[in-house]
Design a protein around this motif. Structure first.
Motif, short mmCIF file in Angstrom:
data_model
loop_
_atom_site.label_atom_id
_atom_site.label_comp_id
_atom_site.label_asym_id
_atom_site.label_seq_id
_atom_site.Cartn_x
_atom_site.Cartn_y
_atom_site.Cartn_z
N PRO A 96 28.93 73.89 51.48
CA PRO A 96 29.57 73.15 50.43
C PRO A 96 29.44 71.77 50.63
O PRO A 96 29.39 71.11 51.90
N PHE A 97 29.28 71.17 49.46
CA PHE A 97 29.12 69.44 49.62
C PHE A 97 30.20 68.81 50.17
O PHE A 97 31.24 69.38 50.13
N PRO A 98 30.17 67.72 50.86
CA PRO A 98 31.17 67.28 51.53
C PRO A 98 32.09 66.64 50.25
O PRO A 98 31.68 66.23 49.43
N GLU A 99 33.33 66.85 50.45
CA GLU A 99 34.27 66.44 49.56
C GLU A 99 34.27 65.01 48.97
O GLU A 99 34.26 64.72 47.68
N GLN A 100 33.94 64.03 50.16
CA GLN A 100 34.05 62.64 49.61
C GLN A 100 32.71 62.43 48.92
O GLN A 100 32.77 61.63 48.01
N CYS A 101 31.60 63.05 48.89
CA CYS A 101 30.54 62.92 48.46
C CYS A 101 30.51 63.39 46.88
O CYS A 101 29.92 62.83 45.75
N THR A 115 27.18 55.81 51.60
CA THR A 115 28.13 56.85 52.13
C THR A 115 27.43 57.69 53.04
O THR A 115 26.92 58.38 52.37
N VAL A 116 28.08 58.04 54.17
CA VAL A 116 27.55 59.05 54.94
C VAL A 116 29.09 59.87 55.70
O VAL A 116 29.81 59.21 56.33
N VAL A 117 28.97 60.95 55.51
CA VAL A 117 30.01 62.02 55.86
C VAL A 117 29.47 62.82 56.99
O VAL A 117 28.86 63.99 56.50
N THR A 171 21.26 61.46 49.93
CA THR A 171 20.04 62.41 50.20
C THR A 171 20.65 63.95 49.39
O THR A 171 19.69 64.73 48.97
N ILE A 172 21.66 63.77 48.85
CA ILE A 172 22.38 65.15 48.34
C ILE A 172 22.09 64.87 46.85
O ILE A 172 21.58 65.80 46.26
N PHE A 173 22.38 63.62 46.13
CA PHE A 173 22.33 63.51 44.83
C PHE A 173 21.24 62.72 44.29
O PHE A 173 21.13 62.89 43.05
N ILE A 174 20.59 62.19 45.16
CA ILE A 174 19.48 61.01 44.49
C ILE A 174 18.16 61.31 45.32
O ILE A 174 18.01 61.54 46.27
#
Length: 282
Positions: free
Chosen positions: A39-44, A92-94, A101-104
């Motif tokens: 799952p994606f990190p909640e903060q991201c 932001t890094v979690v 790297t997840i969204f862009i």
């Protein structure tokens, strides 16, 4: 071995089914591009939701203030929030995972980056940054912007007040507001010089000036007041330019014709040669 793995998977799905469906598990997991499901990190995810909200807020504000153009001044808060949230999304890094790297720049569609660039293009196309002083934590309108806005409001206020007083007598309105309009126009020209061209001025100011000029010249027809002095000037200039031509034509065709004696003059060089020849003969 294959049958053993298959039995483990079936047992796992049976346990999960008591609390949730297989579809819920599937949509709760995300492929990270490296062969793992997580799952994606909640903060991201939260940052992405907030970024989407701020992008929506700015888009709505810019559309509402597209005509007359007041996008820069009316949508500055939405733009600042949008830009700040995008920068937060980038940095932001979690737990070692970067939200960037997840969204862009992760696939060919790249929707997040495209929406950001489109909004930035609208903002830059309007030269909105030149309306504000960015030296403090929150952008403030420049003194030049405030001064122009005041002169613009005074000019439109003068026109509106005199229209209410004189009705359709636009000539009277033009006379009353002439000085106010000229001051506004001259100040706008000075801004153009300082900005090295109209294309570098904040679009809110450009649209305000274009609107004022349109009202002044087309709606009120105030430029007609300047045509008579200009016509007199052009006529005088044309007559003065024709005077030398008329003078030479008059001398040529109307003056007395006199026979002028033909005088043959010898040059000093020729005289010196003749004198030297005479001296040798003698």
């Amino acid at each position: 071995m294959k049958y053993y793995i298959l039995l483990l998977l079936c047992f796992g799905f049976t346990v999960l089914k008591a609390d949730t469906s297989l579809a819920d598990v599937y949509f709760g997991l995300t492929y990270n591009g490296e062969g793992y499901l997580y799952p994606f990190p909640e903060q991201c995810t939260r940052l992405l939701d907030e970024f989407a909200d701020y992008a929506s807020n700015f888009t709505k504000c810019s559309i509402k203030h597209a005509r007359p153009i007041r996008l820069c001044e009316r949508c500055i808060d939405q733009y600042v929030e949008f830009d700040a949230k995008y920068q937060e999304l980038l940095t932001t890094v979690v737990n070692g995972t970067s939200c960037r790297t997840i969204f862009i720049s992760h696939d060919r569609l790249d929707a997040v980056l495209d929406y950001h660039d489109n909004i930035l293009s609208v903002w830059n196309k309007g030269n909105c940054k030149t309306c504000f002083d960015w030296s403090s934590t929150t952008p403030q309108l420049l003194n030049s912007t405030n001064r122009f806005n005041k002169m613009f409001n005074d000019t439109l206020g003068c026109i509106s007040d005199n229209l209410n007083q004189y009705g359709n007598n636009s000539e009277e309105v033009c006379q009353k507001c002439m000085q106010t309009y000229i001051q506004l126009d001259e100040y706008y020209k000075s801004l153009s010089v300082d900005a090295i061209g109209v294309d570098s001025i904040c679009m809110d100011i450009v649209d305000s000036m274009n609107t004022t000029r349109s009202i002044w010249s087309k709606s009120l027809n105030c430029c007609q007041l300047r045509k008579t002095p200009e016509l007199i000037f052009l006529c005088c200039t044309g007559i003065i330019s024709l005077l030398p031509i008329l003078f030479y034509l008059g001398v040529r065709f109307c003056g007395p014709i006199r026979d002028l004696p033909k005088v043959l003059r010898q040059s000093r060089f020729k005289q010196s040669i003749l004198q030297s020849v005479d001296g040798r003969i003698n």
